[in-house]
Scaffold this motif. Structure first.
Motif, PDB file in Angstrom:
ATOM      1  N   GLU A 244      29.713  78.868  73.568  1.00 18.89           N
ATOM      2  CA  GLU A 244      28.381  78.287  73.775  1.00 18.89           C
ATOM      3  C   GLU A 244      28.176  77.940  75.253  1.00 18.89           C
ATOM      4  O   GLU A 244      27.092  78.161  75.811  1.00 18.89           O
ATOM      5  N   TYR A 245      29.202  77.401  75.886  1.00 24.38           N
ATOM      6  CA  TYR A 245      29.123  77.026  77.301  1.00 24.38           C
ATOM      7  C   TYR A 245      28.883  78.261  78.175  1.00 24.38           C
ATOM      8  O   TYR A 245      28.075  78.239  79.109  1.00 24.38           O
ATOM      9  N   LYS A 246      29.586  79.362  77.851  1.00 25.29           N
ATOM     10  CA  LYS A 246      29.399  80.608  78.599  1.00 25.29           C
ATOM     11  C   LYS A 246      27.973  81.134  78.419  1.00 25.29           C
ATOM     12  O   LYS A 246      27.350  81.612  79.368  1.00 25.29           O
ATOM     13  N   LYS A 247      27.459  81.034  77.182  1.00 24.33           N
ATOM     14  CA  LYS A 247      26.100  81.525  76.924  1.00 24.33           C
ATOM     15  C   LYS A 247      25.068  80.715  77.705  1.00 24.33           C
ATOM     16  O   LYS A 247      24.154  81.273  78.331  1.00 24.33           O
ATOM     17  N   GLN A 248      25.246  79.396  77.702  1.00 26.21           N
ATOM     18  CA  GLN A 248      24.299  78.523  78.407  1.00 26.21           C
ATOM     19  C   GLN A 248      24.283  78.796  79.902  1.00 26.21           C
ATOM     20  O   GLN A 248      23.254  78.666  80.571  1.00 26.21           O
ATOM     21  N   ASN A 249      25.446  79.199  80.432  1.00 21.96           N
ATOM     22  CA  ASN A 249      25.562  79.400  81.869  1.00 21.96           C
ATOM     23  C   ASN A 249      25.600  80.873  82.271  1.00 21.96           C
ATOM     24  O   ASN A 249      25.896  81.208  83.419  1.00 21.96           O
ATOM     25  N   ASN A 250      25.282  81.751  81.284  1.00 20.62           N
ATOM     26  CA  ASN A 250      25.186  83.182  81.540  1.00 20.62           C
ATOM     27  C   ASN A 250      26.479  83.744  82.161  1.00 20.62           C
ATOM     28  O   ASN A 250      26.470  84.474  83.155  1.00 20.62           O
ATOM     29  N   VAL A 251      27.598  83.371  81.561  1.00 15.52           N
ATOM     30  CA  VAL A 251      28.915  83.826  82.025  1.00 15.52           C
ATOM     31  C   VAL A 251      29.466  84.826  81.007  1.00 15.52           C
ATOM     32  O   VAL A 251      29.357  84.612  79.800  1.00 15.52           O
ATOM     33  N   GLN A 252      30.049  85.919  81.484  1.00 17.29           N
ATOM     34  CA  GLN A 252      30.560  86.951  80.577  1.00 17.29           C
ATOM     35  C   GLN A 252      31.680  86.403  79.697  1.00 17.29           C
ATOM     36  O   GLN A 252      32.378  85.453  80.061  1.00 17.29           O
ATOM     37  N   VAL A 253      31.852  87.042  78.540  1.00 13.94           N
ATOM     38  CA  VAL A 253      32.843  86.584  77.563  1.00 13.94           C
ATOM     39  C   VAL A 253      34.266  86.726  78.102  1.00 13.94           C
ATOM     40  O   VAL A 253      35.058  85.787  78.099  1.00 13.94           O
ATOM     41  N   LEU A 254      34.603  87.928  78.548  1.00 16.55           N
ATOM     42  CA  LEU A 254      35.979  88.183  78.966  1.00 16.55           C
ATOM     43  C   LEU A 254      36.247  87.618  80.351  1.00 16.55           C
ATOM     44  O   LEU A 254      35.589  87.991  81.330  1.00 16.55           O
ATOM     45  N   GLN A 255      37.216  86.728  80.421  1.00 13.94           N
ATOM     46  CA  GLN A 255      37.691  86.188  81.690  1.00 13.94           C
ATOM     47  C   GLN A 255      39.127  86.691  81.864  1.00 13.94           C
ATOM     48  O   GLN A 255      40.089  86.113  81.349  1.00 13.94           O
ATOM     49  N   LEU A 256      39.263  87.786  82.591  1.00 17.36           N
ATOM     50  CA  LEU A 256      40.534  88.508  82.630  1.00 17.36           C
ATOM     51  C   LEU A 256      41.678  87.662  83.188  1.00 17.36           C
ATOM     52  O   LEU A 256      42.794  87.694  82.664  1.00 17.36           O
ATOM     53  N   GLU A 257      41.409  86.922  84.239  1.00 19.38           N
ATOM     54  CA  GLU A 257      42.477  86.105  84.826  1.00 19.38           C
ATOM     55  C   GLU A 257      42.960  85.034  83.843  1.00 19.38           C
ATOM     56  O   GLU A 257      44.153  84.729  83.772  1.00 19.38           O
ATOM     57  N   ARG A 258      42.015  84.460  83.097  1.00 20.92           N
ATOM     58  CA  ARG A 258      42.384  83.466  82.090  1.00 20.92           C
ATOM     59  C   ARG A 258      43.255  84.105  81.014  1.00 20.92           C
ATOM     60  O   ARG A 258      44.253  83.526  80.582  1.00 20.92           O
ATOM     61  N   TRP A 259      42.889  85.312  80.604  1.00 21.25           N
ATOM     62  CA  TRP A 259      43.683  85.994  79.580  1.00 21.25           C
ATOM     63  C   TRP A 259      45.092  86.281  80.087  1.00 21.25           C
ATOM     64  O   TRP A 259      46.081  86.073  79.381  1.00 21.25           O
ATOM     65  N   LYS A 260      45.208  86.722  81.337  1.00 21.85           N
ATOM     66  CA  LYS A 260      46.534  86.989  81.905  1.00 21.85           C
ATOM     67  C   LYS A 260      47.377  85.716  81.933  1.00 21.85           C
ATOM     68  O   LYS A 260      48.580  85.744  81.656  1.00 21.85           O
ATOM     69  N   GLU A 261      46.730  84.606  82.259  1.00 20.25           N
ATOM     70  CA  GLU A 261      47.442  83.333  82.297  1.00 20.25           C
ATOM     71  C   GLU A 261      47.949  82.948  80.908  1.00 20.25           C
ATOM     72  O   GLU A 261      49.107  82.540  80.737  1.00 20.25           O
ATOM     73  N   ILE A 262      47.084  83.101  79.894  1.00 23.51           N
ATOM     74  CA  ILE A 262      47.483  82.788  78.513  1.00 23.51           C
ATOM     75  C   ILE A 262      48.643  83.679  78.079  1.00 23.51           C
ATOM     76  O   ILE A 262      49.647  83.200  77.537  1.00 23.51           O
ATOM     77  N   PHE A 263      48.504  84.966  78.327  1.00 24.50           N
ATOM     78  CA  PHE A 263      49.510  85.923  77.888  1.00 24.50           C
ATOM     79  C   PHE A 263      50.867  85.612  78.529  1.00 24.50           C
ATOM     80  O   PHE A 263      51.913  85.710  77.887  1.00 24.50           O
ATOM     81  N   ARG A 264      50.836  85.209  79.800  1.00 29.44           N
ATOM     82  CA  ARG A 264      52.089  84.921  80.520  1.00 29.44           C
ATOM     83  C   ARG A 264      52.695  83.598  80.064  1.00 29.44           C
ATOM     84  O   ARG A 264      53.878  83.519  79.735  1.00 29.44           O
ATOM     85  N   THR A 265      51.890  82.551  80.037  1.00 29.38           N
ATOM     86  CA  THR A 265      52.436  81.220  79.754  1.00 29.38           C
ATOM     87  C   THR A 265      52.895  81.077  78.308  1.00 29.38           C
ATOM     88  O   THR A 265      53.918  80.434  78.047  1.00 29.38           O
TER      89      THR A 265
END
Length: 376
Positions: free
Chosen positions: A304-325
């Motif tokens: 919902e926050y991404k939609k309100q602020n017109n931010v794309q769904v996929l945040q690649l750097e965040r995903w890389k961080e999750i996958f690594r940690t």
């Protein structure tokens, strides 16, 4: 499909000696002498079925594709002189007819045939009105529906004495296996058809003889009914699949080492302790589901926050961080990191699906992709 009939070829064999079904013999019948030499050695081991390939579907031309019809006569000799039951692979209706003429006891359908419904139907048509046990190998690709479909086609031809052979699945991923086991597929097959015998082919899964024992033991530990092991008097000189064949002496050693586990607990105290542990597992699973629900609620909030602020769904750097940690956290907790990586790929796919649905909500004509998912 109903496999509850207890008086079948396979059920009788399994009850005959109170041990796993053992099928053994050379990948390919190469000469009459080789076939007889192998069969004589295997007879001493009391294997249930002697196997040998007569027609060999190869990936490339100008390789050994089997001896053809003359090999059937060699198998007939094994049956007549040694009193052994024999089996071979068939890939066409003509193969079926020729094998039955020579009194072959059991037929099997190979992985490269199972993958083609037209080829399987041709075999099914040739089996109409015939009563012969048939084993169906899984298709080369990990497709349970295709495997079940092949079994159904043979069943609908009137063949109810059936077994499945798990020989692993082709994959581009690097692995120590020739064909990836993907154990969840034969387990699911067994869950759907509990009385369908499932036989494991560790020779084709492993691709090397040193993997045959551990794969065979794992198969038995998971409730599989038997093994098919390629056996050759001189594997180094085999005309096909030399690296995955064992000598009869090596097979004897493998069979001696295999442990057959009890199918269930046979002591009241053990049953009580197992039930106690299962209740704890249920509680842990309940906590897991609750944690996933809380995570997904947070995913929806950030969607919902991404939609309100017109931010794309996929945040690649965040995903890389999750996958690594998360993999690091798993290692610290003593959990298999590869398992956690696969788990988070699934979680990520579902998170993307949920956030995509939120983004598209209220958009006229928008259609949610049920399987979006960027997993790497």
């Amino acid at each position: 499909m109903n496999f509850n009939n207890k008086d079948t070829f396979f059920s009788n064999l399994l009850a005959e000696r109170g041990r796993p079904l053992v099928i053994a013999g050379p990948c390919s019948a190469e000469s009459e002498q080789q076939v007889m030499q192998t069969a004589e050695a295997l007879k001493k081991l009391n294997v249930h079925l002697f196997r040998a390939g007569i027609w060999k579907p190869r990936s490339r031309p100008n390789t050994f594709e089997g001896v053809g019809l003359q090999g059937l006569a060699w198998l007939a000799r094994v049956k007549e002189e040694l009193g052994m039951r024999v089996t071979t692979e068939v890939a066409t209706g003509r193969h079926v007819e020729e094998a039955l003429k020579q009194g072959i006891d059991v037929l099997w359908i190979g992985a490269r045939t199972t993958v083609n419904p037209f080829a399987v139907q041709g075999i099914a048509d040739a089996l109409q009105g015939v009563q012969v046990p048939v084993m169906v190998k899984n298709p080369v690709n990990p497709d349970l529906a295709l495997w079940i479909g092949a079994i159904e086609r043979i069943y609908q031809a009137g063949i109810t004495d059936l077994a499945a052979i798990h020989r692993g699945f082709s994959s581009y991923q690097k692995s120590k296996y020739r064909n990836a086991p993907v154990w969840q597929i034969p387990i699911e097959l067994k869950a759907r058809f509990q009385n369908l015998p499932v036989i494991v082919d560790p020779s084709h899964i492993g691709g090397t003889r040193d993997l045959i024992f551990p794969l065979s033991q794992r198969a038995l530990d998971m409730g599989c009914d038997g093994v098919m092991i390629e056996t050759h008097p001189n594997p180094a000189e085999a005309l096909s699949d030399a690296e995955q064949q064992v000598t009869p002496a090596a097979l004897a050693d493998i069979l001696d080492k295999l442990q057959v586990r009890k199918t269930n607990y046979d002591d009241a105290e053990l049953v009580s302790r197992a039930e106690e542990l299962r209740l704890k597992i249920d509680a842990a699973d309940h906590d897991l589901i609750g944690a996933l629900a809380r995570r997904m609620a947070l995913v929806e909030q950030i969607g919902e926050y991404k939609k309100q602020n017109n931010v794309q769904v996929l945040q690649l750097e965040r995903w890389k961080e999750i996958f690594r940690t998360r993999a690091d956290w798993a290692a610290e907790a003593g959990i298999n990191t590869a398992f956690v990586e696969e788990l988070y790929k699934l979680i990520h796919v579902e998170s993307i699906r949920k956030q995509t649905a939120i983004m598209q909500a209220g958009n006229p004509g928008a259609k949610t992709d049920t399987n979006p998912g960027h997993v790497s």
